[in-house]
Design a protein around this motif. Structure first.
Motif, PDB file in Angstrom:
ATOM      1  N   SER A  65      34.643   0.794 -18.825  1.00 57.92           N
ATOM      2  CA  SER A  65      34.051   0.036 -17.734  1.00 57.92           C
ATOM      3  C   SER A  65      34.979  -1.115 -17.358  1.00 57.92           C
ATOM      4  CB  SER A  65      32.683  -0.519 -18.153  1.00 57.92           C
ATOM      5  OG  SER A  65      32.158  -1.374 -17.163  1.00 57.92           O
ATOM      6  N   ILE A  66      35.262  -1.245 -16.062  1.00 54.32           N
ATOM      7  CA  ILE A  66      36.103  -2.340 -15.574  1.00 54.32           C
ATOM      8  C   ILE A  66      35.305  -3.151 -14.569  1.00 54.32           C
ATOM      9  CG2 ILE A  66      38.289  -2.993 -14.498  1.00 54.32           C
ATOM     10  CD1 ILE A  66      39.318  -0.217 -15.078  1.00 54.32           C
ATOM     11  N   SER A  67      35.196  -4.442 -14.802  1.00 51.82           N
ATOM     12  CA  SER A  67      34.582  -5.368 -13.860  1.00 51.82           C
ATOM     13  C   SER A  67      35.678  -6.292 -13.333  1.00 51.82           C
ATOM     14  CB  SER A  67      33.487  -6.181 -14.549  1.00 51.82           C
ATOM     15  OG  SER A  67      32.918  -7.104 -13.662  1.00 51.82           O
ATOM     16  N   ILE A  68      35.797  -6.395 -12.023  1.00 53.12           N
ATOM     17  CA  ILE A  68      36.885  -7.161 -11.408  1.00 53.12           C
ATOM     18  C   ILE A  68      36.300  -8.289 -10.574  1.00 53.12           C
ATOM     19  CG2 ILE A  68      38.947  -7.046  -9.970  1.00 53.12           C
ATOM     20  CD1 ILE A  68      38.930  -3.993 -10.470  1.00 53.12           C
ATOM     21  N   ARG A  69      36.722  -9.517 -10.862  1.00 54.44           N
ATOM     22  CA  ARG A  69      36.300 -10.691 -10.100  1.00 54.44           C
ATOM     23  C   ARG A  69      37.462 -11.135  -9.219  1.00 54.44           C
ATOM     24  NH1 ARG A  69      35.540 -14.594 -14.537  1.00 54.44           N
ATOM     25  NH2 ARG A  69      36.649 -13.039 -15.792  1.00 54.44           N
ATOM     26  N   ILE A  70      37.215 -11.186  -7.922  1.00 53.57           N
ATOM     27  CA  ILE A  70      38.261 -11.527  -6.956  1.00 53.57           C
ATOM     28  C   ILE A  70      37.940 -12.881  -6.317  1.00 53.57           C
ATOM     29  CG2 ILE A  70      39.390 -10.832  -4.810  1.00 53.57           C
ATOM     30  CD1 ILE A  70      38.693  -7.929  -5.569  1.00 53.57           C
ATOM     31  N   THR A  71      38.884 -13.797  -6.404  1.00 57.01           N
ATOM     32  CA  THR A  71      38.708 -15.137  -5.831  1.00 57.01           C
ATOM     33  C   THR A  71      40.014 -15.559  -5.159  1.00 57.01           C
ATOM     34  OG1 THR A  71      39.374 -16.176  -7.914  1.00 57.01           O
ATOM     35  CG2 THR A  71      37.013 -15.814  -7.572  1.00 57.01           C
ATOM     36  N   ASP A  72      39.965 -16.722  -4.511  1.00 58.84           N
ATOM     37  CA  ASP A  72      41.156 -17.336  -3.912  1.00 58.84           C
ATOM     38  C   ASP A  72      41.872 -16.382  -2.953  1.00 58.84           C
ATOM     39  OD1 ASP A  72      40.593 -19.521  -5.558  1.00 58.84           O
ATOM     40  OD2 ASP A  72      41.890 -18.791  -7.148  1.00 58.84           O
ATOM     41  N   VAL A  73      41.086 -15.745  -2.102  1.00 62.83           N
ATOM     42  CA  VAL A  73      41.654 -14.770  -1.162  1.00 62.83           C
ATOM     43  C   VAL A  73      42.429 -15.502  -0.076  1.00 62.83           C
ATOM     44  CG1 VAL A  73      41.136 -12.927   0.471  1.00 62.83           C
ATOM     45  CG2 VAL A  73      39.775 -13.166  -1.627  1.00 62.83           C
ATOM     46  N   GLY A  74      43.673 -15.100   0.082  1.00 64.38           N
ATOM     47  CA  GLY A  74      44.516 -15.734   1.079  1.00 64.38           C
ATOM     48  C   GLY A  74      44.727 -14.869   2.301  1.00 64.38           C
ATOM     49  N   PRO A  75      45.469 -15.353   3.281  1.00 64.65           N
ATOM     50  CA  PRO A  75      45.742 -14.566   4.486  1.00 64.65           C
ATOM     51  C   PRO A  75      46.607 -13.352   4.157  1.00 64.65           C
ATOM     52  CG  PRO A  75      47.081 -16.556   4.466  1.00 64.65           C
ATOM     53  CD  PRO A  75      46.114 -16.693   3.330  1.00 64.65           C
ATOM     54  N   GLY A  76      46.420 -12.301   4.913  1.00 65.59           N
ATOM     55  CA  GLY A  76      47.220 -11.095   4.720  1.00 65.59           C
ATOM     56  C   GLY A  76      46.762 -10.217   3.583  1.00 65.59           C
ATOM     57  N   ALA A  77      45.538 -10.457   3.076  1.00 67.40           N
ATOM     58  CA  ALA A  77      45.068  -9.712   1.906  1.00 67.40           C
ATOM     59  C   ALA A  77      44.235  -8.486   2.260  1.00 67.40           C
ATOM     60  CB  ALA A  77      44.253 -10.641   1.004  1.00 67.40           C
ATOM     61  N   VAL A  78      44.044  -8.215   3.542  1.00 72.53           N
ATOM     62  CA  VAL A  78      43.105  -7.173   3.965  1.00 72.53           C
ATOM     63  C   VAL A  78      43.400  -5.824   3.323  1.00 72.53           C
ATOM     64  CG1 VAL A  78      42.389  -5.754   5.931  1.00 72.53           C
ATOM     65  CG2 VAL A  78      42.376  -8.230   6.123  1.00 72.53           C
ATOM     66  N   THR A  79      44.633  -5.333   3.454  1.00 68.11           N
ATOM     67  CA  THR A  79      44.923  -3.986   2.953  1.00 68.11           C
ATOM     68  C   THR A  79      44.841  -3.923   1.428  1.00 68.11           C
ATOM     69  OG1 THR A  79      47.302  -4.466   3.037  1.00 68.11           O
ATOM     70  CG2 THR A  79      46.330  -3.348   4.927  1.00 68.11           C
ATOM     71  N   ALA A  80      45.265  -4.994   0.762  1.00 68.11           N
ATOM     72  CA  ALA A  80      45.186  -5.014  -0.697  1.00 68.11           C
ATOM     73  C   ALA A  80      43.741  -5.019  -1.167  1.00 68.11           C
ATOM     74  CB  ALA A  80      45.941  -6.217  -1.245  1.00 68.11           C
ATOM     75  N   LEU A  81      42.897  -5.817  -0.524  1.00 68.89           N
ATOM     76  CA  LEU A  81      41.481  -5.843  -0.877  1.00 68.89           C
ATOM     77  C   LEU A  81      40.822  -4.485  -0.641  1.00 68.89           C
ATOM     78  CD1 LEU A  81      40.394  -9.297   0.590  1.00 68.89           C
ATOM     79  CD2 LEU A  81      40.358  -8.653  -1.830  1.00 68.89           C
TER      80      LEU A  81
END
Length: 263
Positions: free
Chosen positions: A225-241
């Motif tokens: 099981s993998i739980s991923i917490r994503i924070t501090d999203v900057g500009p240009g992150a759309v495709t990576a997200l």
């Protein structure tokens, strides 16, 4: 597949002739009358189809009757049948496109920078010790830590608390993508946590991603099981997200293949 055949069938009037001959053999005059074309035009089209092996001509006295060479079209049908089943990567591309569009909507609404969580789970047919090694050995990580159609070209794995974790993957055209972070916690063989942040072209983090991995021992199998917490999203992150969920699904497919092959 013969390119000459495909080129012959690419012209609309020749396709109409094939359709007409599919019903029955016909003379040049009959074809011309049925399709409202001039006979010299029809003759040229038939000559092209004959060279491609699509039709054959039967000289009957002063008449020339054209008929289909159906085996040629059956061969074409068998070739086309090889494209009948969807490829898994095509489905992944559709999901990825939809995820990118959803991220663009979030950005337009001013919500792209919000923290978020993802979770991915998998049952792996390998003991927990084998799965743990796949997460903490640089040689193992190079075998699976890249989505479909990518390869790991560089990696640094120091599996101790505070140790560096870097993954560099590349597409077939050589384009590279870098993710960098560190191990935050390790509890052999049940759990590990690490930060791994995708970097932009200037090697700046697009966002911060903390991964909590749990390995549950089920004897011959392991629940991952993998739980991923994503924070501090900057500009240009759309495709990576947008690619996070799909990417990790593919990564775990590859990890399962690695640990289940007995290697």
């Amino acid at each position: 597949m013969n390119a000459t055949l495909l080129a012959a069938l690419a012209e609309p009037n020749r396709l109409r002739i094939v359709g007409l001959l599919g019903a029955a053999p016909r003379s040049v005059g009959e074809i011309a009358a049925a399709l409202r074309l001039r006979q010299p035009q029809v003759t040229k089209h038939l000559q092209t189809l004959e060279r491609a092996g699509v039709v054959t001509v039967h000289p009957l006295g002063r008449r020339r009757i054209y008929a289909l060479r159906r085996e040629t079209l059956r061969e074409l049908g068998r070739w086309l049948a090889t494209f009948d089943l969807d490829h898994p990567s095509e489905d992944a591309l559709r999901h990825y496109q939809a995820a990118i569009e959803a991220e663009h909507v979030e950005a337009e609404l001013g919500r792209s920078g919000r923290p978020r969580r993802l979770k991915v789970e998998r049952e792996v047919a390998a003991p927990v010790s084998r799965v743990w090694r796949a997460w903490t050995s640089v040689d193992e990580i190079r075998r699976w830590w890249a989505p479909t159609h990518f390869t790991v070209v560089e990696s640094t794995v120091s599996a101790v608390v505070g140790g560096r974790l870097q993954i560099v993957i590349a597409e077939g055209d050589g384009t590279r993508y870098v993710a960098e972070g560190r191990f935050l916690a390790l509890r052999h063989p049940a759990a590990l946590s690490f930060e791994l942040n995708p970097l932009d072209a200037r090697l700046r983090p697009l966002f911060r991603a903390v991964h909590d991995v749990r390995l549950t021992d089920h004897g011959p199998t392991t629940r991952l099981s993998i739980s991923i917490r994503i924070t501090d999203v900057g500009p240009g992150a759309v495709t990576a997200l947008a690619g996070m969920q799909i990417g990790w699904e593919q990564l775990l497919d590859k990890l399962a293949a690695v640990v289940e092959d007995g290697g």
